[in-house]
Design a protein around this motif. Structure first.
Motif, mmCIF file in Angstrom:
data_model
loop_
_atom_site.group_PDB
_atom_site.id
_atom_site.type_symbol
_atom_site.label_atom_id
_atom_site.label_comp_id
_atom_site.label_asym_id
_atom_site.label_seq_id
_atom_site.Cartn_x
_atom_site.Cartn_y
_atom_site.Cartn_z
ATOM 1 N N VAL A 1 4.363 7.407 -1.517
ATOM 2 C CA VAL A 1 4.404 6.160 -2.274
ATOM 3 C C VAL A 1 5.771 6.022 -2.936
ATOM 4 C CG1 VAL A 1 3.379 4.828 -4.150
ATOM 5 C CG2 VAL A 1 1.925 6.289 -2.732
ATOM 6 N N ASP B 1 4.704 12.112 -2.931
ATOM 7 C CA ASP B 1 3.829 12.431 -1.808
ATOM 8 C C ASP B 1 2.729 13.364 -2.296
ATOM 9 O OD1 ASP B 1 2.870 12.287 0.728
ATOM 10 O OD2 ASP B 1 4.406 13.552 1.653
ATOM 11 N N ALA C 1 -3.515 2.861 -2.157
ATOM 12 C CA ALA C 1 -2.231 3.206 -1.548
ATOM 13 C C ALA C 1 -2.396 4.466 -0.725
ATOM 14 C CB ALA C 1 -1.168 3.412 -2.632
ATOM 15 N N HIS C 2 -1.408 4.720 0.113
ATOM 16 C CA HIS C 2 -1.357 5.972 0.873
ATOM 17 C C HIS C 2 0.035 6.575 0.707
ATOM 18 C CE1 HIS C 2 1.167 4.229 4.053
ATOM 19 N NE2 HIS C 2 0.386 3.163 3.984
ATOM 20 N N ASP D 1 0.806 -1.218 0.000
ATOM 21 C CA ASP D 1 0.000 0.000 0.000
ATOM 22 C C ASP D 1 0.840 1.269 0.000
ATOM 23 O OD1 ASP D 1 0.919 -0.013 2.591
ATOM 24 O OD2 ASP D 1 -1.058 -0.073 3.535
ATOM 25 N N ASP D 2 2.162 1.115 -0.045
ATOM 26 C CA ASP D 2 3.029 2.288 -0.205
ATOM 27 C C ASP D 2 4.157 2.023 -1.204
ATOM 28 O OD1 ASP D 2 4.572 0.525 1.250
ATOM 29 O OD2 ASP D 2 5.064 1.935 2.860
ATOM 30 N N HIS D 3 3.944 1.022 -2.087
ATOM 31 C CA HIS D 3 4.989 0.666 -3.055
ATOM 32 C C HIS D 3 4.336 0.176 -4.348
ATOM 33 C CE1 HIS D 3 8.719 -2.009 -4.142
ATOM 34 N NE2 HIS D 3 8.660 -0.902 -4.852
#
Length: 275
Positions: A233, A245, A229-230, A194-196
């Motif tokens: 990233v 961001d 995602a958040h 969720d961040d990649h």
């Protein structure tokens, strides 16, 4: 600049997305599509994905014009924007066709304020009105994409298995689809976490490139909007990683490396600039 005037340039790249950068602030350059293509040619020219002209500006520290490998002039290039502080030797505000961008060195990296993304169908632009978060359009078995304008137009596909997609065929097909009046950059994305995100980009006017800064921005934003995602990233491209961001309603920040490879001198009269 006369046809025989030697023209200094710098060869630079951001994650392997490479540029020929020319300073036109003191010596104006009459650039057109045939000459841009000739310089960008990797066999008979210097070779690059994009040709960058740094000029004077009444609104910013410098201006930047961007010519793709095919000679077309485009609005924005995130990787090239990161190279400008290295080229000028200082942090700068840059006037582009996409608006004013600010680029600053942070340690060994460069961070760029890419402005606010746009999502209206007419802002992409699309040929007709539709939802840009989950477009009711697709090609072959691709899932419905998202569309984002981050200074230039992007369409983003989130794929479960990128290896099963014929990107080399679909990239140019989608780029030139009549749905996109100004053509479009095509992003094939795979969510790692969720961040990649892993990303391959077919770039409008250049084809596959090792990295695309605006593509990384558009893809991260589409993932955040879809709640996949958040931020921030991490976007991994063939050439390496960019950190994107963005908070809805705010500006996009892109951070990554930029490299000054070498300096040279062009002899414009030696190029065969075909129409």
């Amino acid at each position: 600049m006369s046809q025989n005037t030697p023209l200094p340039f710098a060869k630079m790249h951001g994650l392997g997305n490479d540029f020929v950068v020319i300073d036109t602030r003191e010596t104006p350059v009459a650039m057109d599509a045939p000459l841009a293509r000739a310089i960008a040619d990797r066999k008979t020219g210097v070779g690059c994905d994009q040709l960058i002209l740094i000029g004077a500006s009444d609104r910013a520290d410098v201006s930047m014009r961007i010519f793709n490998q095919d000679g077309s002039e485009v609005e924005a290039c995130g990787n090239a924007t990161r190279c400008v502080p290295l080229f000028t030797g200082r942090d700068v505000t840059i006037e582009t066709k996409a608006g004013l961008l600010h680029a600053a060195r942070i340690g060994g990296l460069v961070s760029v304020d890419m402005g606010e993304p746009r999502f209206g169908w007419e802002d992409i632009p699309l040929a007709y009105a539709m939802d840009t978060l989950a477009m009711p359009a697709s090609w072959d078995d691709l899932p419905p994409p998202a569309a984002v304008n981050v200074g230039n137009p992007h369409v983003v596909f989130f794929l479960d298995d990128p290896a099963r997609v014929d990107m080399a065929r679909l990239g140019p097909l989608i780029e030139t689809d009549p749905l996109f009046p100004r053509r479009v950059n095509v992003n094939f994305a795979h969510l790692v976490d969720d961040d990649h995100i892993r990303l391959t980009v077919w770039e409008r006017g250049a084809g596959f490139t090792r990295a695309c800064g605006t593509g990384a921005c558009a893809t991260a934003i589409a993932a955040i909007r879809r709640k996949l995602a958040h931020g921030p990233v991490r976007v991994t491209l063939e050439g390496g990683d960019l950190l994107i961001d963005w908070t809805p309603g705010g500006h996009i920040t892109m951070t990554g490396p930029a490299v000054h490879v070498f300096d040279g001198v062009l002899d414009p009269g030696s190029f065969t600039a075909t129409p």
